[in-house]
Scaffold this active site. Structure first.
Site, PDB file in Angstrom:
ATOM      1  CE1 TYR A 263      -3.457  -2.704   0.276  1.00 28.38           C
ATOM      2  CE2 TYR A 263      -3.825  -2.326   2.474  1.00 28.38           C
ATOM      3  CZ  TYR A 263      -4.156  -2.967   1.331  1.00 28.38           C
ATOM      4  OH  TYR A 263      -5.104  -3.790   1.408  1.00 28.38           O
TER       5      TYR A 263
ATOM      6  CG  LEU B 100     -19.384   1.384   3.860  1.00 23.83           C
ATOM      7  CD1 LEU B 100     -19.098   2.682   4.587  1.00 23.83           C
ATOM      8  CD2 LEU B 100     -21.104   1.070   4.046  1.00 23.83           C
TER       9      LEU B 100
ATOM     10  NE  ARG C 165     -12.288  -1.555  -3.973  1.00 23.50           N
ATOM     11  CZ  ARG C 165     -12.757  -2.966  -4.060  1.00 23.50           C
ATOM     12  NH1 ARG C 165     -13.878  -3.185  -3.932  1.00 23.50           N
ATOM     13  NH2 ARG C 165     -11.769  -3.906  -3.629  1.00 23.50           N
ATOM     14  N   GLY C 166     -17.295   2.943  -1.063  1.00 18.78           N
ATOM     15  CA  GLY C 166     -17.980   4.127  -0.819  1.00 18.78           C
ATOM     16  C   GLY C 166     -19.214   4.081  -1.593  1.00 18.78           C
TER      17      GLY C 166
ATOM     18  CB  SER D 144     -20.760   5.317   1.902  1.00 19.44           C
ATOM     19  OG  SER D 144     -20.824   6.377   0.924  1.00 19.44           O
TER      20      SER D 144
END
Length: 331
Positions: free
Chosen positions: A56, A206, A208-209, A212
């Protein structure tokens, strides 16, 4: 914050974990100070499970976590690290390397970047098609004997691989995507893990949003943002998926909670052996996610959610087809 044992052999972890990937890119620009503040807020709220990967930000995420944990008692934090993914200077991915010699090299760098003496849970990020899983797990088992690792986890692998790995050494948990619109584990993978006493750390709760309640069409399309290439965020798929979100919003509004909170609570309600990982990059998003801990979903609520978002209702795959073709969990 409640705690549960992760799998039958794992450590005690908070019932929410913090996924730190987004603090080092992948979803557009990130801010170091904001990331550290979010980690501190998570720890203050009782979250003890931090998830990262050595790839990452090409090590940035581990260094960020290391900086955030300065002065924090080591036994207060459970650090989960994924490894084996190869990247180039431009940030592209070049496959997997799960050879024992490579993993023992990677772990040395991780310990240095994190500034710790051991990793709580160490896992290959994906299956290396050129290295038997027995060799990979055996190498991590040797790291346990040497004191550098405490537990072994897996990520995005299928039932056969899970069983072969568990025959070599106890597996604490499987990290895999699981959400209202990514339910592929329910048919075979989740039952196999339960049979073996392996916990689930669920990422992408979620999506990746997308679910959300905050994401809007046109967001997340900047350079370096994974969503710019994700099928669920493209073309006609966007409208279909956002319609599902609006159906979920009606249920959330009726309960007086947010869309994100009800989506997280749904994942948690699928079993005490499932720990949602929250990819919050800001304190306010973390605080919203923490509110999901107080959301109780009745049988009627769960039935209404199932009606609003039936299994396999999402438009588009959770990864591009080229990536899914190489994922053991999809076979």
């Amino acid at each position: 914050m409640k705690h549960v044992q992760l799998g039958k052999t794992g450590p005690s972890v908070s019932t929410l974990g913090l996924g730190c990937m987004g603090m080092s890119g992948m979803y557009g620009p990130s801010d170091r100070g904001t990331g550290i503040a979010t980690i501190h807020a998570a720890l203050d709220a009782g979250i003890n499970l931090l998830d990262t990967g050595d790839f990452y930000g090409m090590g940035h995420n581990e260094m960020l976590i290391g900086e955030a944990l300065k002065g924090v008692s080591r036994d207060k934090v459970i650090i989960s690290v994924k490894t084996g993914a190869l990247r180039d200077v431009a940030g592209g991915f070049n496959g997997m390397d799960n050879r024992p010699a490579a993993l023992k090299n990677f772990v040395a760098y991780t310990l240095q970047r994190l500034g710790v003496d051991y990793i709580d849970i160490y896992r290959p990020a994906r299956l290396d098609p050129h290295v038997p899983i027995e060799e990979t797990v055996g190498a991590i088992a040797e790291m346990i004997e040497a004191g550098y690792v405490r537990h072994i986890g897996l990520s995005e692998v299928g039932v056969e691989t899970i069983r072969r790995a568990a025959a070599v050494h106890p597996i604490t948990d499987l990290q895999i995507e699981y959400s209202l619109i990514s339910r592929g584990i329910e048919d075979k993978i989740l039952p196999a893990c339960r049979d073996l006493g392996i916990g689930i750390t669920a990422y992408g709760v979620l999506s990746r949003g997308l679910i959300s309640g905050h994401w809007q069409k046109g967001d997340g399309q900047s350079k370096g943002d994974f969503r710019a290439h994700s099928p669920r965020f493209q073309g006609e798929n966007v409208g279909r998926n956002l319609a599902l979100v609006e159906a979920l919003r009606k249920i959330a509004d009726a309960k007086g909670v947010s869309v994100a909170q009800i989506a997280i609570a749904w994942v948690a309600a699928q079993g005490s052996d499932i720990v949602p990982l929250i990819g919050a990059r800001k304190v306010e998003r973390l605080e919203e996610a923490l509110g999901s801990q107080a959301v109780h979903l009745s049988a009627a609520d769960l039935a209404a959610i199932e009606t609003a978002i039936p299994k396999d209702a999402a438009a588009g795959g959770r990864y591009p087809e080229a990536m899914l073709a190489h994922m053991d969990s999809e076979k």
